[in-house]
Each structure stands twice: as C-alpha cells, then as structure tokens.
Design a protein around this motif. Structure first.
Motif, PDB file in Angstrom:
ATOM      1  N   ALA A   1       0.823  -1.206   0.000  1.00  0.00           N
ATOM      2  CA  ALA A   1       0.000   0.000   0.000  1.00  0.00           C
ATOM      3  C   ALA A   1       0.860   1.261   0.000  1.00  0.00           C
ATOM      4  N   ALA A   2       2.153   1.112   0.168  1.00  0.00           N
ATOM      5  CA  ALA A   2       3.041   2.279   0.194  1.00  0.00           C
ATOM      6  C   ALA A   2       3.108   2.946  -1.171  1.00  0.00           C
ATOM      7  N   ALA A   3       3.284   4.252  -1.152  1.00  0.00           N
ATOM      8  CA  ALA A   3       3.607   4.994  -2.375  1.00  0.00           C
ATOM      9  C   ALA A   3       5.130   5.043  -2.438  1.00  0.00           C
ATOM     10  N   VAL A   4       5.675   4.105  -3.197  1.00  0.00           N
ATOM     11  CA  VAL A   4       7.132   3.974  -3.277  1.00  0.00           C
ATOM     12  C   VAL A   4       7.639   4.929  -4.352  1.00  0.00           C
ATOM     13  N   SER A   5       8.629   5.712  -4.012  1.00  0.00           N
ATOM     14  CA  SER A   5       9.223   6.618  -5.007  1.00  0.00           C
ATOM     15  C   SER A   5       9.758   5.806  -6.180  1.00  0.00           C
ATOM     16  N   ASP A   6       9.461   6.245  -7.394  1.00  0.00           N
ATOM     17  CA  ASP A   6       9.928   5.525  -8.583  1.00  0.00           C
ATOM     18  C   ASP A   6      11.387   5.849  -8.902  1.00  0.00           C
ATOM     19  N   TYR A   7      11.819   7.039  -8.482  1.00  0.00           N
ATOM     20  CA  TYR A   7      13.181   7.494  -8.784  1.00  0.00           C
ATOM     21  C   TYR A   7      13.827   8.042  -7.516  1.00  0.00           C
TER      22      TYR A   7
ATOM     23  N   LYS B   1      16.202   4.926 -11.251  1.00  0.00           N
ATOM     24  CA  LYS B   1      15.051   4.155 -10.793  1.00  0.00           C
ATOM     25  C   LYS B   1      15.345   3.470  -9.463  1.00  0.00           C
ATOM     26  N   THR B   2      14.315   3.354  -8.644  1.00  0.00           N
ATOM     27  CA  THR B   2      14.412   2.551  -7.416  1.00  0.00           C
ATOM     28  C   THR B   2      14.037   1.110  -7.780  1.00  0.00           C
ATOM     29  N   PRO B   3      14.347   0.148  -6.927  1.00  0.00           N
ATOM     30  CA  PRO B   3      13.885  -1.213  -7.196  1.00  0.00           C
ATOM     31  C   PRO B   3      12.359  -1.282  -7.119  1.00  0.00           C
ATOM     32  N   ASP B   4      11.733  -2.043  -8.015  1.00  0.00           N
ATOM     33  CA  ASP B   4      10.284  -2.267  -7.924  1.00  0.00           C
ATOM     34  C   ASP B   4      10.053  -3.428  -6.948  1.00  0.00           C
ATOM     35  N   ILE B   5       9.623  -3.079  -5.753  1.00  0.00           N
ATOM     36  CA  ILE B   5       9.511  -4.069  -4.673  1.00  0.00           C
ATOM     37  C   ILE B   5       8.489  -5.144  -5.039  1.00  0.00           C
ATOM     38  N   LEU B   6       7.300  -4.711  -5.470  1.00  0.00           N
ATOM     39  CA  LEU B   6       6.226  -5.658  -5.778  1.00  0.00           C
ATOM     40  C   LEU B   6       6.610  -6.594  -6.931  1.00  0.00           C
ATOM     41  N   ALA B   7       7.225  -6.037  -7.969  1.00  0.00           N
ATOM     42  CA  ALA B   7       7.625  -6.864  -9.115  1.00  0.00           C
ATOM     43  C   ALA B   7       8.662  -7.907  -8.698  1.00  0.00           C
TER      44      ALA B   7
ATOM     45  N   ILE C   1      -0.734  -8.366  -3.017  1.00  0.00           N
ATOM     46  CA  ILE C   1      -1.691  -7.304  -3.330  1.00  0.00           C
ATOM     47  C   ILE C   1      -0.933  -6.006  -3.580  1.00  0.00           C
ATOM     48  N   GLY C   2      -1.184  -5.407  -4.736  1.00  0.00           N
ATOM     49  CA  GLY C   2      -0.593  -4.115  -5.037  1.00  0.00           C
ATOM     50  C   GLY C   2      -1.675  -3.068  -5.186  1.00  0.00           C
ATOM     51  N   PHE C   3      -1.277  -1.823  -5.170  1.00  0.00           N
ATOM     52  CA  PHE C   3      -2.190  -0.722  -5.438  1.00  0.00           C
ATOM     53  C   PHE C   3      -1.781  -0.090  -6.757  1.00  0.00           C
ATOM     54  N   ALA C   4      -2.717   0.556  -7.395  1.00  0.00           N
ATOM     55  CA  ALA C   4      -2.388   1.312  -8.598  1.00  0.00           C
ATOM     56  C   ALA C   4      -3.017   2.678  -8.453  1.00  0.00           C
ATOM     57  N   ALA C   5      -2.169   3.685  -8.394  1.00  0.00           N
ATOM     58  CA  ALA C   5      -2.643   5.062  -8.325  1.00  0.00           C
ATOM     59  C   ALA C   5      -2.629   5.598  -9.745  1.00  0.00           C
ATOM     60  N   GLU C   6      -3.802   5.930 -10.255  1.00  0.00           N
ATOM     61  CA  GLU C   6      -3.895   6.377 -11.651  1.00  0.00           C
ATOM     62  C   GLU C   6      -4.699   7.667 -11.734  1.00  0.00           C
TER      63      GLU C   6
ATOM     64  N   ALA D   1       2.254  -7.582 -15.158  1.00  0.00           N
ATOM     65  CA  ALA D   1       3.692  -7.296 -15.130  1.00  0.00           C
ATOM     66  C   ALA D   1       4.323  -7.658 -13.788  1.00  0.00           C
ATOM     67  N   LYS D   2       3.578  -7.439 -12.684  1.00  0.00           N
ATOM     68  CA  LYS D   2       4.144  -7.668 -11.354  1.00  0.00           C
ATOM     69  C   LYS D   2       3.756  -9.031 -10.786  1.00  0.00           C
ATOM     70  N   LYS D   3       3.010  -9.829 -11.558  1.00  0.00           N
ATOM     71  CA  LYS D   3       2.543 -11.156 -11.124  1.00  0.00           C
ATOM     72  C   LYS D   3       1.828 -11.090  -9.767  1.00  0.00           C
TER      73      LYS D   3
HETATM   74  N1  CTP Z   1       5.688  -0.355  -6.165  1.00  0.00           N
HETATM   75  C1  CTP Z   1       6.782  -1.026  -5.645  1.00  0.00           C
HETATM   76  N2  CTP Z   1       8.052  -0.555  -5.866  1.00  0.00           N
HETATM   77  C2  CTP Z   1       8.249   0.566  -6.592  1.00  0.00           C
HETATM   78  C3  CTP Z   1       7.141   1.248  -7.148  1.00  0.00           C
HETATM   79  C4  CTP Z   1       5.867   0.769  -6.908  1.00  0.00           C
HETATM   80  O1  CTP Z   1       6.602  -2.060  -4.990  1.00  0.00           O
HETATM   81  N3  CTP Z   1       9.485   0.996  -6.792  1.00  0.00           N
HETATM   82  C5  CTP Z   1       4.343  -0.893  -5.911  1.00  0.00           C
HETATM   83  C6  CTP Z   1       3.404   0.069  -5.208  1.00  0.00           C
HETATM   84  O2  CTP Z   1       3.526  -0.038  -3.810  1.00  0.00           O
HETATM   85  C7  CTP Z   1       2.058  -0.395  -5.705  1.00  0.00           C
HETATM   86  C8  CTP Z   1       2.338  -0.924  -7.095  1.00  0.00           C
HETATM   87  O3  CTP Z   1       3.760  -1.184  -7.147  1.00  0.00           O
HETATM   88  O4  CTP Z   1       1.528  -1.449  -4.931  1.00  0.00           O
HETATM   89  C9  CTP Z   1       1.972   0.012  -8.208  1.00  0.00           C
HETATM   90  O5  CTP Z   1       2.523   1.284  -7.959  1.00  0.00           O
HETATM   91  P1  CTP Z   1       2.242   2.465  -8.973  1.00  0.00           P
HETATM   92  O6  CTP Z   1       3.015   3.666  -8.567  1.00  0.00           O
HETATM   93  O7  CTP Z   1       0.766   2.601  -9.196  1.00  0.00           O
HETATM   94  O8  CTP Z   1       2.831   1.856 -10.353  1.00  0.00           O
HETATM   95  P2  CTP Z   1       4.282   1.774 -10.924  1.00  0.00           P
HETATM   96  O9  CTP Z   1       4.560   0.339 -11.248  1.00  0.00           O
HETATM   97  O10 CTP Z   1       5.276   2.467 -10.054  1.00  0.00           O
HETATM   98  O11 CTP Z   1       4.130   2.529 -12.318  1.00  0.00           O
HETATM   99  P3  CTP Z   1       3.715   4.080 -12.579  1.00  0.00           P
HETATM  100  O12 CTP Z   1       4.033   4.880 -11.344  1.00  0.00           O
HETATM  101  O13 CTP Z   1       4.544   4.465 -13.774  1.00  0.00           O
HETATM  102  O14 CTP Z   1       2.222   4.066 -12.883  1.00  0.00           O
END
Ligand code: CTP
Ligand code: CA
Length: 224
Positions: free
Chosen positions: A98-104, A127-133, A145-150, A164-166
């Motif tokens: 549920a965290a809003a993880v910084s992408d960069y 880029k930061t590591p994609d934890i969920l992926a 369970i992931g969240f998608a903020a759109e 993509a994140k299985k």
């Molecule tokens: N997430 C994560 N690690 C990151 C970025 C996102 O684990 N570095 C997780 C978030 O916690 C969330 C899910 O991935 O559960 C989707 O995050 P979201 O920001 O909506 O999507 P992104 O994959 O980061 O793609 P974008 O921001 O380009 O839409």
C-alpha cells in the motif's frame, strides 16, 4: 459450559503491509517525497490484525500513530523498504504493497547541504527497485496485493500492473478524484484479479475498504 470460539480467518498467518510515502534523500536536510498519508496501509494493518493475523507494518514516515497489536518497522527510502519486506517475505501468507514507493531517487546523495551557488540546478535521478515486481518474481505461497494510483485509463493500467508484477490483486484508485487516494480518509477503488472480472467498491471510509480487500483475499485463499 464454554462456547467454542470461532477461529479467525487469518489466525496464525503473517501479513506484511507497507504504508506511507518513501523519501529519497538529496542531501542531509532535503528529500524527494510524495503526498501519501499512510491511511490506507494503516487501515489495512488494523483490519488484518482484527482478522487474527500477525501483522508486520513496514512504514515510511506518516503522521499516524502505531496501531496496537502489530509490529511496526519504520523505514525512509524505497531501498530500506525493499530490504525490510524481503527480510519478512519467506514466511508471509499475504503481502500488501500500500506504500507509495518513489519511482526514482537522486543518483548522487550529497554528503553536505547543497548550497544555492548555481543559477539552475539539474537533478539526475535513477530508478528505485520495484519491490512488488521483485516479490512477484520470487513468490511461492504468498498472496500479493498491489495498489495502482492512476489519473487516467485506470482499468488498462491496473490490468497491466497485475500481469507485469505477477500480483494476485491490484487495487486501483483514481487519484484525481478528490474523495479518493492520497491524503483523504475515504477511497473509491476497483479490485482487479487474474481470471475474474473487475470488482467496483463504492466510495467508503478507508477502514471499510480495507476490510473488503482482506475479505476478498481470504476468499481467494479459501481461508474462510
Ligand atoms: N511499487 C513497488 N516498488 C516501486 C514502485 C511501486 O513495490 N518501486 C508498488 C506500489 O507499492 C504499488 C504498485 O507497485 O503497490 C503500483 O505502484 P504504482 O506507482 O501505481 O505503479 P508503478 O509500477 O510504479 O508505475 P507508474 O508509477 O509508472 O504508474
Ligand atoms: Ca509509481
């Protein structure tokens, strides 16, 4: 004679929940952050606890107080959050990102405070590591369970993230709706899962949404 207490569905199960917005340091006094309040993650932690789970809440800085009866691990950056999640992952039944993880994050972290000598300042980000992926790649029994903020094309982007994140579930919210998403106590979400049609939940308090998300996961895991 005693009544037979009903077993709670998540009794004996470990549930990892991340919450809040990560902060990526530029220098000792500055960071890149986001508007996440942590409310959705904390509501999920309370709901999982109330279903009997052993809850590990891995949280970036928020203004919220630690819920009772859960283990709170405080982190700052995406990298620290990733490390804390990995350390708990193996024995988890459910992981909720549920965290809003910084992408960069800044490619360079200045050791000293950056001075305002330059007329313009360009930050180079990586880029930061994609934890969920990463969890999706390595999962065994864990239900993810992931969240998608759109702000647009919600269904398309949410479905894309599910694949993509299985993940086993993506909870999508429209962050352009002022009653949903960041920094408010209500949310309006749609649940996406593989091999099931989308499930629209009505606008509700984040605690109500949290209970519904967990009820759906419990049903998918056939724990009820
Ligand atoms: N997430 C994560 N690690 C990151 C970025 C996102 O684990 N570095 C997780 C978030 O916690 C969330 C899910 O991935 O559960 C989707 O995050 P979201 O920001 O909506 O999507 P992104 O994959 O980061 O793609 P974008 O921001 O380009 O839409
Ligand atoms: Ca993102």
């Amino acid at each position: 004679h005693k009544s037979n207490p009903q077993q709670l569905p998540l009794q004996g199960k470990k549930v990892i929940i991340t919450a809040g917005g990560t902060r990526e340091r530029l220098d000792p006094v500055r960071f890149i952050g986001n508007d996440s309040s942590g409310k959705m993650g904390y509501a999920l932690a309370e709901a999982a606890r109330d279903l009997g789970a052993e809850v590990i809440l891995i949280s970036a800085k928020t203004n919220l107080s630690a819920p009772t009866g859960i283990m709170l691990i405080s982190v700052e950056t995406a990298a620290q959050m990733s490390q804390a999640v990995q350390a708990q992952f193996k024995t988890a039944a459910i992981v909720i990102m549920a965290a809003a993880v910084s992408d960069y994050r800044p490619k360079q972290v200045a050791k000293e405070k950056i001075k305002k000598t330059a007329v313009t300042l360009t930050l180079e980000l990586e880029k930061t590591p994609d934890i969920l992926a990463t969890l999706g790649q390595n999962k065994q029994q864990q239900y993810l369970i992931g969240f998608a903020a759109e702000t647009q094309n919600i269904a398309e982007y949410a479905q894309g993230k599910l694949t993509a994140k299985k993940a086993n579930m993506i909870v999508a919210n429209d962050v352009s709706n002022r009653n949903a998403g960041f920094n408010v106590s209500t949310n309006k979400v749609t649940i996406f899962r593989p091999n099931q049609g989308p499930l629209d939940l009505p606008l509700a308090d984040k605690h109500v949404i949290a209970r519904e998300i967990l009820a759906q996961a419990v049903e998918d895991l056939k724990l009820n």
